[in-house]
Design a protein around this motif. Sequence first.
Motif, short mmCIF file in Angstrom:
data_model
loop_
_atom_site.label_atom_id
_atom_site.label_comp_id
_atom_site.label_asym_id
_atom_site.label_seq_id
_atom_site.Cartn_x
_atom_site.Cartn_y
_atom_site.Cartn_z
N LYS A 121 -15.43 -2.07 6.85
CA LYS A 121 -14.73 -1.75 5.61
C LYS A 121 -14.18 -0.33 5.65
O LYS A 121 -13.05 -0.08 5.19
CB LYS A 121 -15.67 -1.90 4.41
N ALA A 122 -14.94 0.59 6.19
CA ALA A 122 -14.50 1.99 6.26
C ALA A 122 -13.24 2.16 7.10
O ALA A 122 -12.47 3.09 6.91
CB ALA A 122 -15.62 2.87 6.81
N MET A 123 -13.02 1.24 8.05
CA MET A 123 -11.85 1.31 8.91
C MET A 123 -10.63 0.63 8.30
O MET A 123 -9.52 0.78 8.80
CB MET A 123 -12.17 0.65 10.27
N ALA A 124 -10.85 -0.13 7.22
CA ALA A 124 -9.75 -0.87 6.59
C ALA A 124 -8.90 0.05 5.74
O ALA A 124 -9.42 0.85 4.96
CB ALA A 124 -10.30 -2.02 5.75
N ARG A 125 -7.61 -0.09 5.86
CA ARG A 125 -6.70 0.76 5.10
C ARG A 125 -6.75 0.41 3.61
O ARG A 125 -6.68 -0.76 3.24
CB ARG A 125 -5.28 0.59 5.62
N GLY A 126 -6.89 1.42 2.80
CA GLY A 126 -6.87 1.21 1.35
C GLY A 126 -8.06 0.47 0.81
O GLY A 126 -7.99 -0.09 -0.29
N ALA A 127 -9.17 0.46 1.54
CA ALA A 127 -10.34 -0.31 1.10
C ALA A 127 -10.92 0.19 -0.22
O ALA A 127 -11.57 -0.56 -0.94
CB ALA A 127 -11.41 -0.29 2.18
N SER A 128 -10.69 1.46 -0.53
CA SER A 128 -11.26 2.03 -1.76
C SER A 128 -10.37 1.84 -2.98
O SER A 128 -10.79 2.14 -4.11
CB SER A 128 -11.53 3.53 -1.56
N SER A 129 -9.15 1.35 -2.78
CA SER A 129 -8.24 1.19 -3.92
C SER A 129 -8.63 -0.01 -4.77
O SER A 129 -9.30 -0.95 -4.30
CB SER A 129 -6.80 1.03 -3.43
N ALA A 130 -8.18 0.01 -6.02
CA ALA A 130 -8.54 -1.07 -6.94
C ALA A 130 -7.95 -2.41 -6.51
O ALA A 130 -8.53 -3.47 -6.78
CB ALA A 130 -8.06 -0.72 -8.35
N LYS A 154 -11.67 -6.86 -4.71
CA LYS A 154 -11.32 -8.03 -5.50
C LYS A 154 -12.03 -9.28 -5.00
O LYS A 154 -12.41 -10.14 -5.80
CB LYS A 154 -9.80 -8.24 -5.47
N TRP A 155 -12.21 -9.41 -3.70
CA TRP A 155 -12.83 -10.61 -3.11
C TRP A 155 -13.83 -10.18 -2.04
O TRP A 155 -13.65 -10.43 -0.85
CB TRP A 155 -11.77 -11.52 -2.51
N GLU A 156 -14.89 -9.54 -2.45
CA GLU A 156 -15.83 -8.94 -1.52
C GLU A 156 -16.45 -9.97 -0.57
O GLU A 156 -16.51 -9.76 0.64
CB GLU A 156 -16.94 -8.21 -2.29
N GLU A 157 -16.92 -11.09 -1.11
CA GLU A 157 -17.58 -12.08 -0.27
C GLU A 157 -16.62 -12.62 0.79
O GLU A 157 -17.00 -12.81 1.95
CB GLU A 157 -18.14 -13.22 -1.12
N PHE A 216 0.86 -1.17 0.00
CA PHE A 216 0.00 0.00 0.00
C PHE A 216 0.90 1.23 0.00
O PHE A 216 1.52 1.55 1.01
CB PHE A 216 -0.92 0.04 1.21
N GLY A 217 0.99 1.90 -1.15
CA GLY A 217 1.88 3.05 -1.23
C GLY A 217 3.32 2.64 -1.01
O GLY A 217 3.84 1.77 -1.71
N ASN A 218 3.95 3.20 0.00
CA ASN A 218 5.34 2.88 0.30
C ASN A 218 5.46 2.01 1.54
O ASN A 218 6.44 2.09 2.28
CB ASN A 218 6.16 4.17 0.49
N GLU A 219 4.48 1.17 1.75
CA GLU A 219 4.49 0.35 2.95
C GLU A 219 3.92 -1.03 2.63
O GLU A 219 2.97 -1.17 1.87
CB GLU A 219 3.67 1.02 4.04
N VAL A 220 4.52 -2.06 3.23
CA VAL A 220 4.02 -3.42 3.12
C VAL A 220 3.11 -3.70 4.30
O VAL A 220 3.48 -3.46 5.46
CB VAL A 220 5.17 -4.44 3.09
N THR A 221 1.92 -4.17 4.01
CA THR A 221 0.93 -4.47 5.05
C THR A 221 0.61 -5.96 5.04
O THR A 221 0.39 -6.55 3.98
CB THR A 221 -0.36 -3.67 4.82
N GLY A 222 0.60 -6.56 6.21
CA GLY A 222 0.19 -7.96 6.34
C GLY A 222 -1.30 -8.04 6.61
O GLY A 222 -1.83 -7.29 7.43
#
Length: 260
Positions: free
Chosen positions: A178-187, A193-196, A88-94
């Motif tokens: 979802k609103a609290m998840a980082r980068g949730a609005s990105s493609a 990608k896996w909504e369900e 995500f941007g310049n950071e790796v997120t687990g």
Amino acid sequence: MSTVSNAVAQQENGPGALVTRYADDFAQVLPSHVKPDTFVRLAQGILRRDQQLARTAANNPGSFMAALLECARLGHEPGTSQYALVAFGNEVTGIEQYTGKVERMYRAGAVASVKAEVVRTRDHFSYDPATMDRPDHRVDWFGGDRGDLIGVYAYAEMKDGSTSRVVVMNRTQVMEHKAMARGASSANSPWNKWEESMWLKTAAHELEKWVPTSSEYLRDQARALGETIRTANRPTSAPPATEPAPAEPIRAEVIDGEAA
């Protein structure tokens, strides 16, 4: 020549080499079912497969190592269906996946099975916690379009035969997560990608509050069992002191009216 030297230097100091360098640190937190060598090979394999992740990890190795350490602590293998590494941007997120959360529930040893399902508009769903221990959810699996996602639920069947608390969430509640998840609005976000799967993960995340989910539970159980055994073998009270034998009665003979 300098280009070759730079390439060699990057390879020796890159994120892949960093994983090897800190293999012992991962081994200290990994549970026994994940082999440290396997963990290292999987982490390095992700970098070879995902160039964007490799570039981000090279630019921000601290975030990459922090994500791997969290993955190890949870007892997952990186880059699998249990735990994803995302740039995500310049950071790796687990990101712990739905299957990873469920896996930790099984690994704890108290859960026999975990049930999690999304509910769509054309499904039959009813649940009254006052009279039902689990939802009545009926789906026409071969009837075509089930409609839009409107809810999700999850519960665990425990090995003692009981049912855990049932987590039921509607669309509004899921969207708040979802609103609290980082980068949730990105493609590239898993929410797009896996909504369900993300709905299922959200329910499983809430279920974590009500069921054991880690190896600490097993250690607590073993500790409790050990204490039970020690208590059973421990005398319930101090043994009674040995009573002295009663003293022989003093006998006196009377001779001529006097005690002898």
